[in-house]
Design a protein around this motif. Sequence first.
Motif, mmCIF file in Angstrom:
data_model
loop_
_atom_site.group_PDB
_atom_site.id
_atom_site.type_symbol
_atom_site.label_atom_id
_atom_site.label_comp_id
_atom_site.label_asym_id
_atom_site.label_seq_id
_atom_site.Cartn_x
_atom_site.Cartn_y
_atom_site.Cartn_z
ATOM 1 N N ILE B 316 -2.201 16.312 -54.483
ATOM 2 C CA ILE B 316 -2.570 16.271 -53.056
ATOM 3 C C ILE B 316 -3.861 17.053 -52.801
ATOM 4 C CG2 ILE B 316 -1.848 16.932 -50.724
ATOM 5 C CD1 ILE B 316 0.967 16.588 -51.494
ATOM 6 N N CYS B 317 -4.702 16.497 -51.932
ATOM 7 C CA CYS B 317 -5.897 17.212 -51.515
ATOM 8 C C CYS B 317 -5.484 18.373 -50.611
ATOM 9 C CB CYS B 317 -6.834 16.268 -50.758
ATOM 10 S SG CYS B 317 -8.307 17.066 -50.124
ATOM 11 N N LEU B 318 -5.941 19.570 -50.907
ATOM 12 C CA LEU B 318 -5.585 20.755 -50.130
ATOM 13 C C LEU B 318 -6.779 21.226 -49.301
ATOM 14 C CD1 LEU B 318 -3.725 22.830 -52.880
ATOM 15 C CD2 LEU B 318 -2.740 21.252 -51.216
ATOM 16 N N ALA B 319 -6.473 21.768 -48.129
ATOM 17 C CA ALA B 319 -7.503 22.344 -47.267
ATOM 18 C C ALA B 319 -7.073 23.742 -46.854
ATOM 19 C CB ALA B 319 -7.732 21.474 -46.040
ATOM 20 N N GLY B 320 -8.039 24.598 -46.577
ATOM 21 C CA GLY B 320 -7.728 25.954 -46.115
ATOM 22 C C GLY B 320 -8.119 26.978 -47.155
ATOM 23 N N GLY B 321 -7.328 28.030 -47.266
ATOM 24 C CA GLY B 321 -7.488 28.997 -48.346
ATOM 25 C C GLY B 321 -8.254 30.254 -48.007
ATOM 26 N N MET B 322 -9.203 30.200 -47.070
ATOM 27 C CA MET B 322 -10.026 31.393 -46.793
ATOM 28 C C MET B 322 -9.299 32.262 -45.768
ATOM 29 S SD MET B 322 -12.820 32.819 -47.745
ATOM 30 C CE MET B 322 -13.090 34.548 -47.330
ATOM 31 N N PRO B 323 -8.845 33.461 -46.171
ATOM 32 C CA PRO B 323 -8.011 34.251 -45.257
ATOM 33 C C PRO B 323 -8.803 34.853 -44.096
ATOM 34 C CG PRO B 323 -7.761 34.944 -47.556
ATOM 35 C CD PRO B 323 -8.972 34.094 -47.483
ATOM 36 N N VAL B 324 -8.309 34.695 -42.896
ATOM 37 C CA VAL B 324 -8.981 35.309 -41.747
ATOM 38 C C VAL B 324 -8.807 36.829 -41.777
ATOM 39 C CG1 VAL B 324 -8.769 33.228 -40.342
ATOM 40 C CG2 VAL B 324 -7.095 35.023 -40.073
#
Lengths: 212, 382
Positions: B316-324
């Motif tokens: 699956i293509c994943l998006a996100g990851g950069m923690p705020v």
Amino acid sequence: MFDLKKLTQLVGELEEEQVLEMLQSFVASQPTKEEADKAVAACQEGMAIIGDLFEKGEYFVGDLIFAGELLTEAINVLKPVVGSGSAAKSGTIVLGTVHGDLHDIGKNIFKSMAEAAGFEVYDLGIDQPESAFVEKVKEVKPDIVGMSGVLTLALEAMKDTVDALMEAGLRDDVKVIIGGNPVTKEACEHIGADAFTTNAAEGVKLSQKWVS
Amino acid sequence: MNVEELKRERKEIYNDALQLKKPKRIPTNGNTFTWKIYDSDLNVKLSEAIGGNWDLMEKIMREHMERYNFDAYQDYGLRNNNKPYEILGSEYHQIDDENWAINTVDADLMHEDEYHEYTYDNENLIWTKIAPRRFPDGITFGQVQNVVKAMIKQGEYTQKIADVCWNEYGVPTTFEGYDAAPPVMAFSVPRGIKGFSLDLRRHVKELDEFHEVWTPGMLANLENKLKNPKEHVLAPICAGWTSHALLNQKQFEKYFWNYTKKVIDLLEKYDSYMYLFCEADMLRFAEFFQEIPKGRMILHLEMDDIFEVRKKLPNICLAGGMPVTLLGTASKEKCLDYAKKLCDELGGTGYIFSQDKMMSFPYDATRENMLAVQDYVLNYKL
């Protein structure tokens, strides 16, 4: 003879109707205070089973919310027969959702589980400024301060609260645990808390370690 | 690059990421909601920006796109539109301009003995019981008219900003509306989180019935959208999962997964895909997701460790990851180190760079960190 093991099992299985029916019959039988205290303990053991099943992944947050409700109902049924004297406490916790945040589901789950584990919990409620935490800590001298928040802005409010405890000279007298969606190891270090968790059951276990 | 070239490149890199192919560069997606209002040099109050002032919101959105240059966005200024609530005198949105905070109130608007009505006579229940509970002082015909006008203005802005983004900036719309969630998610608002949690045990039959009755119509709506994809929209359908975070495995399978499988079947039929924003965590449901064929989903993660999810879900293509939490409080160097880790380990495997959480508050990021990280990712050589 009241079947305490059955009661524990039914609480653990979240069988609301059967638990309440059993307890209502029990209360109608006019038990002694000692028997009533055993019934309370059986309910608490049922909550421990729930905590275990949560850790195994069989139960999740919705089940814990239900469990909190079930325990409240069970204790309400038992109230007429349970004495007003307090049983031995594990420890004391001052708990609240921090300023700017209105979320309380996680906090309430933690509170139910902590009370089931024998803690006395002073729940400040939601959107609590640092001064509310400081005043309560001065008043009840808890072992633990628990702060909850779901929004990322809660992290700064948690830091403000820890700073306020330091300023008031109270920080070294308590352990601080933070919980909620945004809490991480980095956030915990930034805030100056002793521990963090996104899991109420884990939070209670940590608290038990601190007071043992 | 001119606008037409940007349009082509962005659609291409998103499609490559979706298909788990190595794109020309890592696509980026701005998970920036009300944070962009705070970040704006226009120095407007939160309540002013989300009060239905669409000219102002367009300016904020343009400024945001020009500053950060994300390939697409999760929000184009439409979230938390407070105008209808203001007209109706509702305190649903608790806006704190001083602290830049916005909360919504969890409400128990639908009672537990109203499932049958909700299932079979939904509109009547909403107008005769739920609305009066939300608005105990009553609603006038004039207020309803004004809400309708406010919603029409919102619709006009939606179309306008999509056009501005696409034809002036070459920015596609990531998705249009959250409409692909399972039917039972309908209850987390009127029943509230606590009510819904209790119902999962007390009203299983009623929930099952609702799910059975509503599923065909909801799937038919999705099929309509899939039949008519729009050129400027990346994912024809989207779901924002929230109440899965309450469910145990068995409940998830019954209410979420069985429905999602039917949605995936539709996606296969129309050779299309969906965007799924999964609030909270989903790794405990990873086994279910392993069934999803390649090219059918972009999965945006919030609380999960994206590296762990990648191991479990190479399909699956994943998006996100950069923690705020880093973007908001860490040094620029720490943020860049983490962005590098994301690019090194995930770039080219089916990955879209984005922030983990829906950025809503000032502390979610500093401008310096956002600019540094975005610049790094846009220029990262795969």
